[in-house]
Design an enzyme around this catalytic site. Structure first.
Site, PDB file in Angstrom:
ATOM      1  N   LYS A 128     -20.561 -18.942  41.181  1.00  0.00           N
ATOM      2  CA  LYS A 128     -21.517 -20.004  40.841  1.00  0.00           C
ATOM      3  C   LYS A 128     -21.029 -20.659  39.568  1.00  0.00           C
ATOM      4  O   LYS A 128     -20.345 -20.035  38.749  1.00  0.00           O
ATOM      5  CB  LYS A 128     -22.911 -19.425  40.598  1.00  0.00           C
ATOM      6  CG  LYS A 128     -24.024 -20.439  40.732  1.00  0.00           C
ATOM      7  CD  LYS A 128     -24.384 -20.642  42.192  1.00  0.00           C
ATOM      8  CE  LYS A 128     -25.386 -21.735  42.407  1.00  0.00           C
ATOM      9  NZ  LYS A 128     -25.877 -21.733  43.803  1.00  0.00           N
ATOM     10  N   ASP A 168     -25.696 -27.756  44.034  1.00  0.00           N
ATOM     11  CA  ASP A 168     -26.903 -26.939  43.797  1.00  0.00           C
ATOM     12  C   ASP A 168     -27.872 -27.877  43.067  1.00  0.00           C
ATOM     13  O   ASP A 168     -27.731 -29.116  43.181  1.00  0.00           O
ATOM     14  CB  ASP A 168     -26.570 -25.676  42.981  1.00  0.00           C
ATOM     15  CG  ASP A 168     -27.699 -24.649  42.989  1.00  0.00           C
ATOM     16  OD1 ASP A 168     -27.861 -23.929  43.986  1.00  0.00           O
ATOM     17  OD2 ASP A 168     -28.457 -24.583  41.994  1.00  0.00           O
TER      18      ASP A 168
HETATM   19  P1  NDP Z   1     -32.241 -30.483  43.940  1.00  0.00           P
HETATM   20  O1  NDP Z   1     -31.690 -30.805  42.629  1.00  0.00           O
HETATM   21  O2  NDP Z   1     -31.912 -31.354  45.104  1.00  0.00           O
HETATM   22  O3  NDP Z   1     -33.833 -30.389  43.880  1.00  0.00           O
HETATM   23  C1  NDP Z   1     -34.450 -29.489  43.034  1.00  0.00           C
HETATM   24  C2  NDP Z   1     -35.946 -29.641  43.153  1.00  0.00           C
HETATM   25  O4  NDP Z   1     -36.577 -28.561  42.478  1.00  0.00           O
HETATM   26  C3  NDP Z   1     -36.474 -30.926  42.516  1.00  0.00           C
HETATM   27  O5  NDP Z   1     -37.649 -31.327  43.178  1.00  0.00           O
HETATM   28  C4  NDP Z   1     -36.785 -30.459  41.094  1.00  0.00           C
HETATM   29  O6  NDP Z   1     -37.786 -31.225  40.422  1.00  0.00           O
HETATM   30  C5  NDP Z   1     -37.297 -29.064  41.335  1.00  0.00           C
HETATM   31  N1  NDP Z   1     -37.019 -28.225  40.172  1.00  0.00           N
HETATM   32  C6  NDP Z   1     -35.796 -27.932  39.650  1.00  0.00           C
HETATM   33  N2  NDP Z   1     -35.926 -27.177  38.548  1.00  0.00           N
HETATM   34  C7  NDP Z   1     -37.254 -26.996  38.394  1.00  0.00           C
HETATM   35  C8  NDP Z   1     -38.014 -26.297  37.427  1.00  0.00           C
HETATM   36  N3  NDP Z   1     -37.429 -25.641  36.419  1.00  0.00           N
HETATM   37  N4  NDP Z   1     -39.365 -26.298  37.576  1.00  0.00           N
HETATM   38  C9  NDP Z   1     -39.966 -26.972  38.599  1.00  0.00           C
HETATM   39  N5  NDP Z   1     -39.286 -27.670  39.532  1.00  0.00           N
HETATM   40  C10 NDP Z   1     -37.953 -27.672  39.425  1.00  0.00           C
HETATM   41  O7  NDP Z   1     -31.791 -28.976  44.244  1.00  0.00           O
HETATM   42  P2  NDP Z   1     -31.691 -28.208  45.645  1.00  0.00           P
HETATM   43  O8  NDP Z   1     -32.773 -28.654  46.555  1.00  0.00           O
HETATM   44  O9  NDP Z   1     -30.295 -28.276  46.099  1.00  0.00           O
HETATM   45  O10 NDP Z   1     -31.942 -26.690  45.185  1.00  0.00           O
HETATM   46  C11 NDP Z   1     -33.243 -26.108  45.172  1.00  0.00           C
HETATM   47  C12 NDP Z   1     -33.123 -24.602  45.196  1.00  0.00           C
HETATM   48  O11 NDP Z   1     -32.426 -24.199  46.387  1.00  0.00           O
HETATM   49  C13 NDP Z   1     -32.334 -23.960  44.040  1.00  0.00           C
HETATM   50  O12 NDP Z   1     -32.893 -22.700  43.762  1.00  0.00           O
HETATM   51  C14 NDP Z   1     -30.949 -23.782  44.629  1.00  0.00           C
HETATM   52  O13 NDP Z   1     -30.222 -22.758  43.971  1.00  0.00           O
HETATM   53  C15 NDP Z   1     -31.315 -23.382  46.042  1.00  0.00           C
HETATM   54  N6  NDP Z   1     -30.274 -23.548  47.060  1.00  0.00           N
HETATM   55  C16 NDP Z   1     -29.662 -24.758  47.251  1.00  0.00           C
HETATM   56  C17 NDP Z   1     -28.706 -24.899  48.235  1.00  0.00           C
HETATM   57  C18 NDP Z   1     -28.075 -26.205  48.544  1.00  0.00           C
HETATM   58  O14 NDP Z   1     -27.306 -26.277  49.508  1.00  0.00           O
HETATM   59  N7  NDP Z   1     -28.364 -27.284  47.805  1.00  0.00           N
HETATM   60  C19 NDP Z   1     -28.273 -23.745  49.036  1.00  0.00           C
HETATM   61  C20 NDP Z   1     -29.041 -22.544  48.802  1.00  0.00           C
HETATM   62  C21 NDP Z   1     -29.977 -22.473  47.835  1.00  0.00           C
HETATM   63  P3  NDP Z   1     -37.371 -32.176  39.184  1.00  0.00           P
HETATM   64  O15 NDP Z   1     -36.694 -33.350  39.818  1.00  0.00           O
HETATM   65  O16 NDP Z   1     -38.655 -32.484  38.511  1.00  0.00           O
HETATM   66  O17 NDP Z   1     -36.432 -31.363  38.327  1.00  0.00           O
HETATM   67  O1  2IT Z   2     -27.026 -21.280  46.505  1.00  0.00           O
HETATM   68  C1  2IT Z   2     -26.249 -21.703  47.384  1.00  0.00           C
HETATM   69  O2  2IT Z   2     -25.959 -21.015  48.373  1.00  0.00           O
HETATM   70  C2  2IT Z   2     -25.691 -23.045  47.239  1.00  0.00           C
HETATM   71  N1  2IT Z   2     -26.030 -23.748  46.278  1.00  0.00           N
HETATM   72  C3  2IT Z   2     -24.674 -23.560  48.222  1.00  0.00           C
HETATM   73  C4  2IT Z   2     -23.306 -23.041  47.904  1.00  0.00           C
HETATM   74  C5  2IT Z   2     -22.181 -23.637  48.718  1.00  0.00           C
HETATM   75  O3  2IT Z   2     -21.047 -23.278  48.390  1.00  0.00           O
HETATM   76  O4  2IT Z   2     -22.411 -24.430  49.639  1.00  0.00           O
END
Ligand code: NDP
Ligand code: 2IT
Length: 446
Positions: A128, A168
């Site tokens: 990461k 992420d």
């Molecule tokens: P994005 O940046 O696209 O969206 C994040 C969302 O979560 C936004 O709505 C944001 O709101 C909110 N958020 C972030 N930080 C906080 C906080 N501290 N408190 C409250 N709300 C918060 O990220 P992703 O959708 O890609 O990721 C979301 C989660 O999923 C994370 O935990 C990530 O590690 C996990 N994940 C992502 C993957 C991927 O492929 N993208 C794969 C697997 C897991 P705001 O705009 O107000 O910050």
């Molecule tokens: O938490 C996760 O699994 C991710 N943010 C995606 C990682 C990736 O390499 O696609």
């Protein structure tokens, strides 16, 4: 012949070696609680010091990123890449840009990624990275300069057979494009060194949707094993980013009714349900206009409240924003309001006490199982890049569904505990661990 430490002894050592890194402690404790008894029962693994080795990253690279903002001010941020384990394949995991990013957060995420990537069945190690850079309010030109400056250092440490970053929180299609562009310029190569790329320049169709869709596919598997289905179920979702949006989309397609989304300012509650038309408006709001979710409530005349959506009654839940966004009181409210299943879209969204309650009362899927669809399709992107071919969407989606089904099966295989429902946490921890343990053992003491 070593005997296994108790959980208390193991955690005391880990805390001492990693002072102040509370998110990392939390993630390790959850895994160690299942693995220590498993190790004690398996002499083959017990003598390899596996848990001690696996909780020490291969390396943590930390570096400065200097860049210039639009007003001409010189700015400096800190960035990291935590290369945790390449036991079963090149390091693989996302990059997070958020003001809250610390080494502890990236170590917890990199550690989780080892088990998640193993569960997918694809040859990917765990890593990461990220930065405390805050993308909020930055112009596209500032984001581009920051990404270029970061990659100017990071490119030394990554590559298609070494370490393959992706997105992420705060790193989506736009940022991956800028990072890839700079990587290409610096290395004079066009390879799959980053995933989540645009489909016009090496990306896989279906990667954008994969994490959210995968979480819903996993939920469908859990419900099916309990004799239930998604059709007609009311769902609460937190977050309104990549994972949350595509989780909502697949729920709607499969006949369920998402009624909440959130961001760091609060949550919207639309009792009529978010439909595909409203979701198209949300995609434009979030992916193009980069607005706030409160604007949805103004536009569609529903409520927006500060805080988090967990008190809203629903049958299924998908925390999909960030770590520790659901506490024990909120878990209790979910259970009391009739929630029967929760699948984590985010990584470690439930506090330890909340996890304990959910695990013993409802169907509860930890992120390393239920959000693995994103990295799984990243793995498929790597395969397509290496072969210089492109698969069509039905092929990618079919593989994603198969992978989520297989992960669910692994959780059932290793998560039986004689109780009324499978222990998906134990199943994911042990199911993810075995392949990594076998690889570590076979490759000798390195
Ligand atoms: P994005 O940046 O696209 O969206 C994040 C969302 O979560 C936004 O709505 C944001 O709101 C909110 N958020 C972030 N930080 C906080 C906080 N501290 N408190 C409250 N709300 C918060 O990220 P992703 O959708 O890609 O990721 C979301 C989660 O999923 C994370 O935990 C990530 O590690 C996990 N994940 C992502 C993957 C991927 O492929 N993208 C794969 C697997 C897991 P705001 O705009 O107000 O910050
Ligand atoms: O938490 C996760 O699994 C991710 N943010 C995606 C990682 C990736 O390499 O696609």
């Amino acid at each position: 012949m070593e005997s296994c430490p108790t959980l208390r002894q193991f955690m005391a050592g880990l805390r001492k070696r990693n002072p102040g890194q509370k998110e990392f402690h939390q993630a390790v404790q959850e895994v160690a609680a299942d693995l220590l008894p498993f190790l004690a029962d398996h002499a083959r693994y017990r003598d390899q010091c596996l848990l001690e080795r696996l909780t020490e990253p291969d390396r943590v690279i930390s570096f400065r990123v200097s860049w210039t903002d639009d007003a001409g001010n010189v700015r400096a941020n800190r960035a990291w890449r935590v290369q945790f384990s390449n036991a079963i394949g090149p390091y693989k995991g996302g990059m997070r840009f958020h003001s809250s990013v610390t080494e502890s957060i990236l170590k917890f995420l990199g550690f989780e990624q080892i088990f998640k990537n193993s569960l997918t069945g694809l040859p990917m190690g765990g890593a990461k990275g990220g930065s405390n850079f805050n993308p909020k309010g930055k112009s596209p030109a500032e984001v581009m300069r920051f990404c270029q400056a970061l990659m100017t250092e990071l490119h030394h440490y990554i590559g298609p057979d070494t370490d393959v970053p992706a997105g992420d929180i705060g790193v989506g299609a736009r940022e991956v494009g800028y990072l890839f562009g700079q990587y290409k310029r610096l290395t004079h190569t066009f390879t799959g060194a980053i995933t989540g790329k645009g489909v016009d320049f090496g990306g896989s169709v279906g990667r954008t949707e994969a994490t959210g869709y995968g979480a819903v596919y996993f939920m469908r598997e859990m419900l099916k094993s309990a004799g239930q289905g998604l059709e007609g179920k009311t769902a609460i979702i937190s977050g309104s980013g990549n994972v949350a949006i595509y989780c909502a989309e697949k729920l709607i397609q499969l006949g369920a009714k998402p009624i909440t989304l959130s961001d760091s300012s609060g949550f919207i509650h639309d009792p009529d349900g978010i439909d595909l038309e409203k979701l198209a408006w949300i995609k434009d709001l979030k992916e193009v206009r980069r607005g706030r979710i409160s604007e949805y409530a103004d536009h569609f005349k529903c409520t927006f409240s500060p805080g988090r959506p967990w008190q809203v009654p629903a049958q299924i839940a998908f925390p999909s924003a960030t770590q520790n966004e659901l506490n024990a009181d909120e878990a209790r409210a979910l259970i009391d309001n009739g929630c029967i299943a929760l699948a984590e879209g985010a990584n470690m969204p439930c506090e330890a006490d909340a996890q304990h309650l959910l695990r013993s009362n409802i169907l509860y899927a930890p992120g390393k199982a239920s959000n693995a669809g994103g990295v799984a399709v990243s793995g498929l992107e790597q395969t397509q890049n290496a072969q210089r071919i492109y698969w069509a969407l039905p092929e990618v989606d079919d593989k994603l569904q198969t992978i989520m089904h297989t992960i669910h099966q692994k959780c059932l295989t290793y998560g039986q505990n004689g109780g009324p429902r499978p222990d998906y946490v134990k199943g994911a921890n042990i199911g993810g661990f075995i392949k990594v343990a076998n690889a570590l053992e076979a490759c000798g003491v390195v």
